[in-house]
Design a protein around this motif. Structure first.
Motif, PDB file in Angstrom:
ATOM      1  N   TRP A 106      14.611  31.555  -9.262  1.00 26.91           N
ATOM      2  CA  TRP A 106      14.015  32.304 -10.377  1.00 26.91           C
ATOM      3  C   TRP A 106      12.677  32.918  -9.980  1.00 26.91           C
ATOM      4  CZ3 TRP A 106       9.719  30.531 -13.558  1.00 26.91           C
ATOM      5  CH2 TRP A 106       9.440  31.387 -14.633  1.00 26.91           C
ATOM      6  N   HIS A 107      11.822  32.143  -9.327  1.00 25.45           N
ATOM      7  CA  HIS A 107      10.526  32.672  -8.912  1.00 25.45           C
ATOM      8  C   HIS A 107      10.685  33.876  -7.979  1.00 25.45           C
ATOM      9  CE1 HIS A 107       7.589  30.182 -10.816  1.00 25.45           C
ATOM     10  NE2 HIS A 107       8.065  29.058 -10.324  1.00 25.45           N
ATOM     11  N   MET A 108      11.620  33.790  -7.052  1.00 23.15           N
ATOM     12  CA  MET A 108      11.786  34.878  -6.085  1.00 23.15           C
ATOM     13  C   MET A 108      12.430  36.107  -6.730  1.00 23.15           C
ATOM     14  SD  MET A 108      10.480  33.970  -3.181  1.00 23.15           S
ATOM     15  CE  MET A 108       9.190  33.204  -4.180  1.00 23.15           C
ATOM     16  N   ALA A 109      13.570  35.914  -7.380  1.00 26.22           N
ATOM     17  CA  ALA A 109      14.356  37.053  -7.872  1.00 26.22           C
ATOM     18  C   ALA A 109      13.765  37.701  -9.115  1.00 26.22           C
ATOM     19  CB  ALA A 109      15.795  36.606  -8.153  1.00 26.22           C
ATOM     20  N   TRP A 110      13.026  36.949  -9.903  1.00 21.00           N
ATOM     21  CA  TRP A 110      12.457  37.515 -11.122  1.00 21.00           C
ATOM     22  C   TRP A 110      10.943  37.711 -10.991  1.00 21.00           C
ATOM     23  CZ3 TRP A 110      17.175  35.311 -11.375  1.00 21.00           C
ATOM     24  CH2 TRP A 110      18.115  35.915 -12.212  1.00 21.00           C
ATOM     25  N   ASN A 111      10.189  36.659 -10.825  1.00 26.24           N
ATOM     26  CA  ASN A 111       8.730  36.787 -10.842  1.00 26.24           C
ATOM     27  C   ASN A 111       8.185  37.569  -9.650  1.00 26.24           C
ATOM     28  OD1 ASN A 111       8.542  35.316 -13.237  1.00 26.24           O
ATOM     29  ND2 ASN A 111       8.471  33.366 -12.154  1.00 26.24           N
ATOM     30  N   ALA A 112       8.561  37.163  -8.446  1.00 24.45           N
ATOM     31  CA  ALA A 112       8.028  37.837  -7.256  1.00 24.45           C
ATOM     32  C   ALA A 112       8.521  39.275  -7.163  1.00 24.45           C
ATOM     33  CB  ALA A 112       8.412  37.064  -5.994  1.00 24.45           C
ATOM     34  N   SER A 113       9.759  39.522  -7.554  1.00 28.76           N
ATOM     35  CA  SER A 113      10.303  40.881  -7.455  1.00 28.76           C
ATOM     36  C   SER A 113       9.589  41.832  -8.419  1.00 28.76           C
ATOM     37  CB  SER A 113      11.809  40.873  -7.744  1.00 28.76           C
ATOM     38  OG  SER A 113      12.067  40.551  -9.105  1.00 28.76           O
ATOM     39  N   VAL A 114       9.266  41.331  -9.610  1.00 23.38           N
ATOM     40  CA  VAL A 114       8.517  42.150 -10.573  1.00 23.38           C
ATOM     41  C   VAL A 114       7.115  42.424 -10.042  1.00 23.38           C
ATOM     42  CG1 VAL A 114       7.482  42.169 -12.871  1.00 23.38           C
ATOM     43  CG2 VAL A 114       9.847  41.398 -12.576  1.00 23.38           C
ATOM     44  N   ALA A 115       6.493  41.403  -9.475  1.00 24.14           N
ATOM     45  CA  ALA A 115       5.150  41.580  -8.916  1.00 24.14           C
ATOM     46  C   ALA A 115       5.166  42.597  -7.783  1.00 24.14           C
ATOM     47  CB  ALA A 115       4.619  40.241  -8.415  1.00 24.14           C
ATOM     48  N   ALA A 116       6.225  42.608  -6.993  1.00 26.36           N
ATOM     49  CA  ALA A 116       6.321  43.556  -5.878  1.00 26.36           C
ATOM     50  C   ALA A 116       6.371  44.994  -6.387  1.00 26.36           C
ATOM     51  CB  ALA A 116       7.558  43.247  -5.039  1.00 26.36           C
ATOM     52  N   MET A 117       7.092  45.216  -7.474  1.00 27.59           N
ATOM     53  CA  MET A 117       7.180  46.570  -8.018  1.00 27.59           C
ATOM     54  C   MET A 117       5.885  47.013  -8.698  1.00 27.59           C
ATOM     55  SD  MET A 117       9.849  48.250  -7.319  1.00 27.59           S
ATOM     56  CE  MET A 117       9.768  49.547  -8.541  1.00 27.59           C
ATOM     57  N   ARG A 118       5.080  46.049  -9.109  1.00 27.15           N
ATOM     58  CA  ARG A 118       3.810  46.368  -9.783  1.00 27.15           C
ATOM     59  C   ARG A 118       2.614  46.277  -8.833  1.00 27.15           C
ATOM     60  NH1 ARG A 118       4.638  42.835 -15.378  1.00 27.15           N
ATOM     61  NH2 ARG A 118       6.382  44.053 -16.226  1.00 27.15           N
ATOM     62  N   ASP A 119       2.886  46.141  -7.563  1.00 29.31           N
ATOM     63  CA  ASP A 119       1.825  45.955  -6.576  1.00 29.31           C
ATOM     64  C   ASP A 119       0.959  47.214  -6.459  1.00 29.31           C
ATOM     65  OD1 ASP A 119       0.193  45.264  -4.517  1.00 29.31           O
ATOM     66  OD2 ASP A 119       1.763  45.040  -3.017  1.00 29.31           O
ATOM     67  N   ALA A 120      -0.235  47.150  -7.021  1.00 25.87           N
ATOM     68  CA  ALA A 120      -1.128  48.314  -7.017  1.00 25.87           C
ATOM     69  C   ALA A 120      -1.690  48.619  -5.637  1.00 25.87           C
ATOM     70  CB  ALA A 120      -2.282  48.079  -7.991  1.00 25.87           C
ATOM     71  N   THR A 121      -1.600  47.655  -4.731  1.00 26.80           N
ATOM     72  CA  THR A 121      -2.121  47.882  -3.377  1.00 26.80           C
ATOM     73  C   THR A 121      -1.130  48.626  -2.491  1.00 26.80           C
ATOM     74  OG1 THR A 121      -1.270  45.772  -2.494  1.00 26.80           O
ATOM     75  CG2 THR A 121      -3.431  45.739  -3.581  1.00 26.80           C
ATOM     76  N   GLN A 122       0.097  48.811  -2.988  1.00 28.80           N
ATOM     77  CA  GLN A 122       1.114  49.527  -2.199  1.00 28.80           C
ATOM     78  C   GLN A 122       1.450  50.838  -2.915  1.00 28.80           C
ATOM     79  OE1 GLN A 122       2.880  51.177   0.097  1.00 28.80           O
ATOM     80  NE2 GLN A 122       2.984  49.121   1.037  1.00 28.80           N
ATOM     81  N   PRO A 123       0.901  51.956  -2.432  1.00 26.59           N
ATOM     82  CA  PRO A 123       1.110  53.234  -3.121  1.00 26.59           C
ATOM     83  C   PRO A 123       2.509  53.820  -2.939  1.00 26.59           C
ATOM     84  CG  PRO A 123      -0.169  53.555  -1.125  1.00 26.59           C
ATOM     85  CD  PRO A 123      -0.004  52.083  -1.275  1.00 26.59           C
TER      86      PRO A 123
END
Length: 261
Positions: A106-123
């Motif tokens: 759950w942490h990987m597929a849901w939480n971390a994946s959402v954070a990756a798409m919202r990563d402001a440091t990656q333009p």
């Protein structure tokens, strides 16, 4: 000798004394399909020195609990690499704990994946999408390895089905794993229904899905939930079911805005 060295030596001596007593338990666990942790160099690399010593000494459960708490703290701090590392250690130490595998996936597929798409440091969006998909794959791996260690876990099959549905948009695989979840001891009743729902979205499986959904419909009014009615009506149109064989139109209208699935 340092305090750490003394503690390590004490753990090893205690573990050595316990090994003959544990052998009978291990044999019983193997008969019951319980997975034994293999003490090898790969495990040593995953756990680190003190974790490996603790595992040798029979403190796997206690160490796993401590690492799980650390993983929770890492999640609160959005340290996804550390969350991944810690859950790999936790699930290695306690492969028969369904909760650990489920939380890791759950942490990987849901939480971390959402954070990756919202990563402001990656333009670059392409790299954000790539990172997101990598986290999907990590979550999938945790669920699959969890199932390998707990083949009768309805919860892990259900989580894998939800992953295919929500993250991969793969309705056929979702249907497959919801159905497998429904076959396991203690499975919740909705898994079989969800398997039919997901199948109704799959090209080439419309007739089978229609028959399975109609089985629920024929069980009586309590089974005629809004999603069931809407999917049956969709398939009636797609399959060209004769009007006299279709479910009543007024029933679909009555249930249109009703709660539940």
């Amino acid at each position: 000798m340092t305090r750490i060295g003394l503690a390590a030596a004490g753990l090893l001596l205690f573990g050595a004394a316990r090994l003959p007593l544990e052998e009978g338990v291990v044999q019983q666990h193997q008969r019951e399909r319980l997975q034994r942790v293999e003490f090898n160099l790969d495990l040593r690399e995953k756990l680190g020195q003190l974790g490996f010593i603790a595992a040798l000494s029979g403190f796997r459960a206690a160490v796993a609990d401590v690492l799980f708490i650390k993983a929770h703290v890492a999640w609160e701090n959005t340290e996804w690499g550390r969350v991944l590392l810690l859950f790999r250690q936790v699930t290695t130490l306690q492969p028969r704990s369904v909760m650990f595998w489920d939380m890791a996936g759950w942490h990987m597929a849901w939480n971390a994946s959402v954070a990756a798409m919202r990563d402001a440091t990656q333009p670059r969006q392409a790299l954000r999408v790539k990172a997101q998909r990598e986290y999907f794959a990590l979550g999938k791996d945790f669920f699959e390895r969890g199932i390998a260690n707990n083949p009768d876990s309805a919860q892990l099959y259900e989580s894998l089905a939800r992953l295919y549905k929500e993250k991969y948009n793969d309705h056929l695989r979702a249907s497959e794993f919801y159905a497998k979840a429904a076959e396991q001891p203690g499975a919740l009743g909705y898994n079989k229904r969800f398997a039919a729902y997901e199948l109704s979205y799959c090209e080439g499986h419309e007739r089978e899905a229609y028959q399975r959904l109609h089985q629920f419909y024929d069980m009586g009014p309590n089974e005629r939930l809004p999603t069931l009615i809407s999917r049956i009506k969709f398939l009636e149109e797609k399959l060209g079911i004769p009007p006299e064989q279709r479910i009543p139109e007024r029933e679909g209208t009555f249930l249109k805005d009703a709660p539940g699935r």
